[in-house]
Scaffold this active site. Structure first.
Site, PDB file in Angstrom:
ATOM      1  N   ASP A  98      75.377  62.394  78.092  1.00 11.68           N
ATOM      2  CA  ASP A  98      75.640  63.240  77.039  1.00 11.68           C
ATOM      3  C   ASP A  98      74.248  63.777  76.330  1.00 11.68           C
ATOM      4  OD1 ASP A  98      76.669  65.312  75.042  1.00 11.68           O
ATOM      5  OD2 ASP A  98      77.693  63.697  74.001  1.00 11.68           O
ATOM      6  N   GLU A 147      83.358  63.893  67.812  1.00  2.00           N
ATOM      7  CA  GLU A 147      84.139  62.934  68.154  1.00  2.00           C
ATOM      8  C   GLU A 147      84.444  61.977  67.153  1.00  2.00           C
ATOM      9  OE1 GLU A 147      84.236  61.488  72.267  1.00  2.00           O
ATOM     10  OE2 GLU A 147      82.106  61.395  71.922  1.00  2.00           O
ATOM     11  N   GLY A 205      80.726  63.822  63.667  1.00  5.92           N
ATOM     12  CA  GLY A 205      80.191  64.580  64.703  1.00  5.92           C
ATOM     13  C   GLY A 205      81.286  65.091  65.561  1.00  5.92           C
TER      14      GLY A 205
HETATM   15  N1  ATP Z   1      73.081  53.667  64.430  1.00  7.79           N
HETATM   16  C1  ATP Z   1      72.991  54.841  63.731  1.00  7.79           C
HETATM   17  N2  ATP Z   1      71.945  55.010  62.771  1.00  7.79           N
HETATM   18  C2  ATP Z   1      71.926  56.108  61.933  1.00  7.79           C
HETATM   19  N3  ATP Z   1      72.822  57.216  61.952  1.00  7.79           N
HETATM   20  C3  ATP Z   1      73.481  57.356  63.187  1.00  7.79           C
HETATM   21  C4  ATP Z   1      73.759  56.159  64.005  1.00  7.79           C
HETATM   22  N4  ATP Z   1      74.724  56.343  64.784  1.00  7.79           N
HETATM   23  C5  ATP Z   1      75.227  57.677  64.551  1.00  7.79           C
HETATM   24  N5  ATP Z   1      74.419  58.291  63.491  1.00  7.79           N
HETATM   25  C6  ATP Z   1      74.698  59.571  62.814  1.00  7.79           C
HETATM   26  O1  ATP Z   1      76.066  59.910  63.131  1.00  7.79           O
HETATM   27  C7  ATP Z   1      75.923  61.278  63.795  1.00  7.79           C
HETATM   28  C8  ATP Z   1      77.096  61.222  64.897  1.00  7.79           C
HETATM   29  O2  ATP Z   1      76.876  60.250  65.693  1.00  7.79           O
HETATM   30  P1  ATP Z   1      77.408  60.226  67.313  1.00  7.79           P
HETATM   31  O3  ATP Z   1      76.745  61.281  67.894  1.00  7.79           O
HETATM   32  O4  ATP Z   1      77.269  58.974  67.825  1.00  7.79           O
HETATM   33  O5  ATP Z   1      78.752  60.692  67.124  1.00  7.79           O
HETATM   34  P2  ATP Z   1      79.683  61.914  67.737  1.00  7.79           P
HETATM   35  O6  ATP Z   1      80.711  62.167  67.220  1.00  7.79           O
HETATM   36  O7  ATP Z   1      79.731  61.728  69.242  1.00  7.79           O
HETATM   37  O8  ATP Z   1      78.632  63.058  67.620  1.00  7.79           O
HETATM   38  P3  ATP Z   1      78.358  64.494  68.272  1.00  7.79           P
HETATM   39  O9  ATP Z   1      79.561  65.032  68.744  1.00  7.79           O
HETATM   40  O10 ATP Z   1      77.507  65.213  67.215  1.00  7.79           O
HETATM   41  O11 ATP Z   1      77.388  64.194  69.445  1.00  7.79           O
HETATM   42  C9  ATP Z   1      74.546  61.100  64.499  1.00  7.79           C
HETATM   43  O12 ATP Z   1      73.841  62.722  64.701  1.00  7.79           O
HETATM   44  C10 ATP Z   1      73.684  60.588  63.421  1.00  7.79           C
HETATM   45  O13 ATP Z   1      73.211  61.274  62.221  1.00  7.79           O
HETATM   46 MG    MG Z   2      76.660  62.588  69.220  1.00  9.01          MG
END
Ligand code: ATP
Ligand code: MG
Lengths: 320, 198
Positions: free
Chosen positions: B110, B9, B7
């Site tokens: 968010d 982060e 993602g």
């Molecule tokens: N519990 C979960 N089960 C299945 N997939 C998950 C789960 N948690 C996260 N993911 C996957 O990982 C991706 C990124 O997770 P998350 O949004 O928590 O991180 P991020 O780095 O903040 O992402 P972003 O910046 O894209 O919002 C999600 O879009 C999803 O596809």
């Molecule tokens: Mg996210």
């Protein structure tokens, strides 16, 4: 085809000329008030006073006369009313006098178009940072959409206001950048990010309270590190959300080296592309209005009034 | 361990049917800012998921928080990112979920369709790094604004149909006078639209 574009949304008056999609002239002058921000009527008076001279310079550069111009374009907004009126009335006069079409251009869209032209990036996320503007814009569903934005003041205003409190003349950005290079100690500051939006009012208040208690260098350093981190983070969030792979930073604050360094680093860490655009085309300029006017040459616009609150996402983009 | 998502982060791995989420170092930020943010957010995220899960809200089941590595372990939701699958009928369910969050004093911080997973017809909210406790109208409005903007920007063709469904569902489930929240929502929009833009 020759397009002549006039920029006059804020404190810069600029005239640019393009031959088809190539910039052949880009002349401008920026009002630098001795203190504080822009005083609307002063800016307009400045534009009015220098309009003929800058227009003449641009024509000279391009080796053209007014009758050679095929299309006129002007920045329709967003901007401050008295400034906008100068560009609007001059371009409307020229278009009538020479019997050529007139195109109204959205200032923010023009920033993005010239950035695409000079970076070669086809579909970037654009972080647009200037005095009053702090937006993250990208192309989506036939529109330029503002994904992230400041919820209160613009980044440039924050730097200028803080600068004024520290006794730095307007515009304070360059001096803050210099001070920041000498800062060593990081003072923790409010880091405010809401989804892809940012907010600066908390940090503005915070900083106003520590001026005099901490060194200017440390304040400048901590302020820059905090707000630029927020902006780059919001940009990265937008890239991830829209699944896009490149970034360009534009607007007056794009002159800041540290901000660019952070943008480049963020992109390299996520295998995305980062390109800088020449400062000549990052600040407000007439060439971007001419170029975007050229792209819009087939538009049939009914409303050619100035639009002080012109929203980027209301412009229909049908040349892409 | 298989990487399933990167993602903005975090890197998200899968291990034996569990998800491990780790916020990665951001080289563009100085250490003081970066390590502080990552620690704070990961802790907040785990705490929030735990709290919400215990209250029966549709979030992944939390497994553990590994303090040293700052990893969040949780159940894997076998679904897809809503951003690519969003339809008008999801709007109502989201409105109810957000009202549930707010009724429990949690602000997401968010809210986008990238932070919702769709499994069959059921939706799960994830990514609570920017979440916090609050029962203030303006903070609730901030969540609504984020989601509204996410719809308007990323799902523009569906916006006109979906937004009213979302807001109606929220309104009927929120255990608070909606008017106060709505006033703040309008205020955020005006501020954002009319910040000196030139
Ligand atoms: N519990 C979960 N089960 C299945 N997939 C998950 C789960 N948690 C996260 N993911 C996957 O990982 C991706 C990124 O997770 P998350 O949004 O928590 O991180 P991020 O780095 O903040 O992402 P972003 O910046 O894209 O919002 C999600 O879009 C999803 O596809
Ligand atoms: Mg996210």
């Amino acid at each position: 085809m020759y397009t002549l574009g006039i920029e006059s949304t804020a404190h810069t008056f600029g005239v640019g000329i393009t031959e088809n999609d190539r910039v052949i002239a880009n002349e401008r002058d920026t009002l630098k008030p001795l203190s504080g921000g822009i005083i609307p009527r002063e800016a307009a008076a400045h534009h009015f006073r220098l309009a003929a001279e800058i227009l003449g310079k641009a024509l000279n550069k391009g080796g053209l006369r007014l009758k050679d111009i095929d299309l006129f374009a002007f920045s329709q907004g967003p901007g401050i009313i008295p400034s906008l009126k100068v560009g609007a009335s001059l371009s409307s006069f020229l278009s009538k006098k020479y019997g050529k079409k007139l195109i109204g251009v959205n200032h923010c869209v023009a920033h993005l178009e010239i950035a695409r032209l000079y970076t070669g990036l086809r579909d970037p996320i654009m972080l647009y940072v200037s005095g009053g503007n702090t937006q993250i814009i990208t192309y989506y569903n036939k529109n330029y959409i503002v994904f992230g934005e400041t919820q209160d003041i613009g980044i440039g205003n924050l730097l200028d206001k803080t600068g004024r409190r520290m006794g730095i003349p307007f515009p304070a950005g360059p001096e803050i950048e210099k001070l920041a290079e000498k800062g060593k100690h990081y003072i923790e500051m409010p880091y405010s990010i809401k989804g892809m939006d940012v907010s600066f009012s908390g940090i503005e208040t915070f900083v106003s309270k520590i001026i005099g208690r901490e060194t200017k260098e440390d304040i400048a350093f901590s302020l820059q590190e905090t707000v630029f981190s927020m902006l780059i983070e919001a940009s990265e969030r937008t890239m991830a959300y829209c699944l896009k792979n490149s970034l360009v930073i534009t607007g007056g604050v794009a002159a800041n080296k540290r901000l660019n360094e952070m943008g480049r680093k963020m992109c390299s860490e996520r295998a995305a592309e980062f390109k800088e655009i020449p400062m000549e085309f990052a600040g407000d300029n007439g060439a971007m209005i001419a170029y975007t006017g050229y792209l819009m040459r087939d538009y049939n616009q009914k409303d050619l009034d100035i639009k002080p609150k012109f929203r980027t996402d209301t412009v229909e983009i049908n040349y892409r | 361990m298989k990487t399933i998502a990167v993602g903005s982060e975090a890197v998200v791995y899968e291990n034996n049917g569990l998800i491990i989420k780790r916020r990665v170092k951001k080289g563009y930020r100085i250490r003081e800012i970066d390590s502080n943010l990552r620690r704070k957010r990961s802790r907040a995220e785990f705490r929030t998921i735990k709290e919400l899960y215990e209250k029966g809200i549709s979030v992944p089941r939390p497994v553990k928080y590994a303090e040293k590595t700052e990893e969040i372990w949780m159940e894997k939701i076998e679904g897809e990112r809503l951003a690519e699958r969003f339809t008008e009928e999801d709007a109502k369910q989201i409105g109810i979920m957000i009202a549930d969050l707010h009724n429990n004093g949690i602000i997401h911080g968010d809210l986008t369709t990238a932070n919702i997973i769709k499994k069959g017809k059921k939706l799960y909210i994830i990514d609570f790094g920017l979440s916090y406790h609050s029962t203030k109208d303006e903070d609730m409005a901030s969540d609504l604004f984020l989601f509204k903007n996410a719809l308007k920007s990323k799902h523009n063709p569906l916006y006109n149909g979906a937004y009213p469904l979302f807001i109606r569902a929220y309104k009927s489930h929120i255990r608070k006078e909606f008017k106060g929240i709505d006033t703040h929502l309008k205020d955020i929009e005006t501020r954002r639209r009319y910040n000196e833009s030139y």
